[in-house]
Scaffold this active site. Structure first.
Site, short mmCIF file in Angstrom:
data_model
loop_
_atom_site.label_atom_id
_atom_site.label_comp_id
_atom_site.label_asym_id
_atom_site.label_seq_id
_atom_site.Cartn_x
_atom_site.Cartn_y
_atom_site.Cartn_z
N HIS A 132 0.91 -1.21 0.02
CA HIS A 132 -0.10 -0.15 -0.09
C HIS A 132 1.03 1.34 0.08
CE1 HIS A 132 -2.86 2.92 1.29
NE2 HIS A 132 -3.65 2.32 0.75
N GLU A 134 0.55 4.17 1.28
CA GLU A 134 0.76 4.76 2.68
C GLU A 134 1.89 4.08 3.46
OE1 GLU A 134 -2.58 5.68 5.21
OE2 GLU A 134 -0.97 5.29 6.89
#
Ligand code: SF4
EC number: 1.17.7.4
Length: 327
Positions: A132, A134
């Site tokens: 991901h 982030e």
């Protein structure tokens, strides 16, 4: 007797739902940059994980790229709400890009925590989903100190240098319950594991999960409006199912709703992820109304008032442009 009470078809509409403060700010950042500098504006990665938002901004002149190398030298690039690793700023500098950082301040907060604990030489266990954006950004702040823990099962393979100097942090958009399960499992092996100074899972993620948990058990089916790559939207379907919804589906648009899902349903739960504009929820409500679900009850468990101001670098240019226009 109303049509809805005759048919017994109703919708429980969750609130809070949809846009959070970080998404609102990120989308506004692209819109204001387009107004101020003109098209094209380059955006590294999807500004927020929503198909409709990305398509709408593309139509206005935003060009979405995967990496800085795809941005012409000297052009303006906006970094997405999910945050970036420090090396991405370096690359932008090397290419003389004008970088505007639309990272959500609540993600930036986790970056600061990672830097601080790394400076104090902690081992950092970052709970999050591998790959991901982030997580890649946060891990990039201190790669030599951070290990990723992707769910409770992953907890058992962790090894640390000093079990007395270890802290966990997390991605902002995880399932609150699953994260606590992962922490409990980590703590069995690492009793001195420290918690983040404040919650890393953000207010928007927990509020949306909280309200869907409240209504899930009353729902034959829960519809979550959101994109497949939106972590918090995917979590909402999982949370709804865990909390007793008989079925749960993620849809980007109303037309993706399969009539078979509604055939036996009396109560439909409806919510949307933090990157989803309200118009998409309204389209789903209209779609449901056409199928007899006209009785809509909004279930409210929190009122959100948080807003974030636009990135400094953009605000500075907007102010300068306003001053120049005046005189
Ligand atoms: S979901 Fe939370 S962390 Fe992500 S952009 Fe929204 S407020 Fe920020």
């Amino acid at each position: 007797m109303t049509e809805a009470s005759r048919t017994g078809k109703r919708v429980l509409l969750a609130k809070p739902r949809g846009y959070c403060a970080g998404v609102d700010r990120a989308v506004q950042t692209v819109e204001e940059a387009l107004k101020l500098y003109g098209a094209p504006i380059y955006v590294r990665k999807q500004i927020v994980h929503n198909k409709h938002v990305v398509q709408t901004l593309e139509a206005q002149g935003a060009i979405f790229v995967e990496e800085n190398e795809e941005v012409p030298e000297g052009a303006t690039v906006i970094f997405s709400a999910h945050g970036v690793a420090p090396e991405v700023y370096e690359q932008a500098k090397e290419r003389s890009l004008k970088a505007i950082d639309a990272t959500c301040p609540l993600v930036t907060k986790v970056h600061h925590e990672a830097k601080r604990f790394a400076a104090e030489d902690y081992d950092i266990l970052l709970i999050g989903h591998e790959g991901h954006e982030e997580v890649i950004g946060t891990a990039g702040e201190a790669p030599e100190h951070i290990q990723l823990v992707d769910g409770p099962e992953d907890a058992d393979r962790i090894t640390v240098r000093d079990p007395n100097k270890v802290v966990w942090l997390s991605q902002t958009t995880l399932s609150v319950d699953e994260t606590m399960e992962t922490v409990a499992r980590l703590k069995k092996r690492l009793p001195m594991l420290q918690s983040p100074p404040s919650d890393d899972i953000c207010y928007a993620t927990s509020n949306r999960q909280h309200v869907i948990k409240e209504i899930a058990a009353d729902c034959d089916v829960v519809l979550v409006v959101g994109s497949r790559n939106s972590s918090n939207s995917v979590r909402l379907v999982e949370v709804a199912l865990d909390a007793g919804a008989r079925a749960g589906h993620l849809v980007d648009f109303a037309h993706e709703i399969d009539d078979a899902w509604l055939a036996e349903a009396g109560t439909v739960g409806l919510t949307s992820g933090a990157s989803v504009p309200e118009e998409l929820v309204q389209e789903v409500l209209a779609h449901l109304a056409q199928r007899g679900f006209t009785d809509v009850e909004e279930v409210v468990t929190a009122n959100e008032r948080l807003t974030f101001s636009l990135p400094q670098e953009l605000k500075r240019d907007m102010k300068a442009a306003a001053a120049a226009a005046q005189g």
